[in-house]
Design an enzyme around this catalytic site. Structure first.
Site, mmCIF file in Angstrom:
data_model
loop_
_atom_site.group_PDB
_atom_site.id
_atom_site.type_symbol
_atom_site.label_atom_id
_atom_site.label_comp_id
_atom_site.label_asym_id
_atom_site.label_seq_id
_atom_site.Cartn_x
_atom_site.Cartn_y
_atom_site.Cartn_z
ATOM 1 N N LYS A 160 -15.522 7.434 27.594
ATOM 2 C CA LYS A 160 -14.607 7.637 28.714
ATOM 3 C C LYS A 160 -14.069 6.288 29.181
ATOM 4 O O LYS A 160 -14.805 5.321 29.322
ATOM 5 C CB LYS A 160 -15.343 8.340 29.863
ATOM 6 N N ARG A 190 -26.358 17.286 28.264
ATOM 7 C CA ARG A 190 -26.202 15.899 28.730
ATOM 8 C C ARG A 190 -26.852 15.735 30.101
ATOM 9 O O ARG A 190 -27.548 14.741 30.364
ATOM 10 C CB ARG A 190 -24.718 15.544 28.783
ATOM 11 N N HIS A 234 -21.584 5.562 32.528
ATOM 12 C CA HIS A 234 -20.942 5.666 33.831
ATOM 13 C C HIS A 234 -20.488 4.287 34.303
ATOM 14 O O HIS A 234 -21.263 3.333 34.264
ATOM 15 C CB HIS A 234 -21.917 6.244 34.880
#
Length: 300
Positions: free
Chosen positions: A174, A245, A268
């Site tokens: 991401k 996850r 993250h």
């Protein structure tokens, strides 16, 4: 809106694709969000982007919220607006950003659904009866072993997997960020079994997980295979790749208490995102309290 305003919007989308190399998902989302803003402007007789004011953006977001649009979606729409106006300002086509200080309505953050260790074991130890099921078990083991996102697993190439060193590379997670992750022993075994029976028609395909036709397995197909697996194995609850996850993150955090470590493994950017996994059960917290607090320990 005027033709020039529509062209400016197209120029911004092109910049997203070429210069900023945004993901296809981001480009499509921003394009949809800004098209919706353009329709709002037409309804309000706003013909150029510089006519849009702070109050107009507030009105647009408030209307969307009243129509049942969630906070996360509205935050993304505001992000699209801010990015677009930054583009206009850098091009000297606008003097201010009307979306700059507009905030989406806050929404209570739901705790992610997880499975306990016994449920995970029951799901993954159910046994495979075909080549495709051997592949499926390898995928599901990898979700839980390394905490991968669905898009990250489907994008894995053979060169990304190192079975000898028990690790894998996420080349583009991401936000376009890469990271290296460990692979657990169960997942290593499952991957070895899959690669040993991977169909010869997949020889020219670089993807780790391939379909019966020998092509890369897509996100939707992976979701459907997990759903079918749960039905076949009698798992009562609907299980998604993201739930695996979530379970990975929760179980790891409960055992290690290392929030920073889990943050890195999950990829993250902000630790506040990882903190949602600190929903440890009360029994665990009580045990930690009893062991650690100086006034909680019993005395004879």
């Amino acid at each position: 809106m005027e033709t020039i305003a529509q062209q400016q919007l197209l120029d911004f989308i092109q910049q997203l694709k070429v210069e900023r190399r945004a993901s296809e998902h981001t480009v499509k989302s921003y394009q949809r969000d800004l098209r919706r803003l353009s329709e709002f402007c037409n309804d309000q007789s706003i013909s150029v982007w510089t006519e849009l004011k702070h109050e107009d953006v507030l009105k647009h977001i408030a209307t969307r919220h009243r129509n049942g649009i969630g906070s996360a979606t509205l935050q993304r729409e505001l992000s699209a607006m801010r990015s677009f106006y930054l583009f206009l300002m850098k091009s000297s086509l606008a003097a201010e950003n009307p979306a700059q200080h507009v905030k989406a309505p806050k929404q209570a953050r739901k705790l992610p659904k997880t499975m306990d260790v016994d449920q995970i074991s029951g799901l993954l130890d159910a046994g495979a009866n075909s080549v495709l099921e051997i592949r499926d078990v390898a995928m599901f083991e990898l979700f839980y072993s390394s905490g991968l996102r669905l898009s990250e697993l489907s994008a894995l190439d053979l060169v990304d997997i190192d079975l000898q060193d028990k690790q894998l590379n996420v080349q583009k997670g991401k936000g376009g960020k890469s990271r290296r992750l460990p692979i657990g022993s169960k997942a290593i075994t499952a991957l070895q079994q899959w690669l040993n029976v991977r169909p010869s028609k997949s020889a020219e395909e670089i993807a780790v997980f391939t379909s019966a036709k020998g092509t890369r397995l897509g996100n939707r197909s992976i979701q459907l295979r997990l759903k079918q697996w749960c039905i076949k194995k009698g798992v009562p609850e609907s299980v998604s790749p993201h739930m695996l996850r979530h379970s990975f993150a929760t179980h790891l955090l409960e055992a290690s208490q290392d929030l920073r470590g889990v943050q890195e493994l999950l990829g993250h950017e902000n630790i506040s995102t990882t903190q949602i996994y600190t929903h440890l059960d009360f029994q665990h917290l009580a045990e930690v309290y009893d062991q650690a607090h100086p006034r909680a320990k019993k005395t004879d």
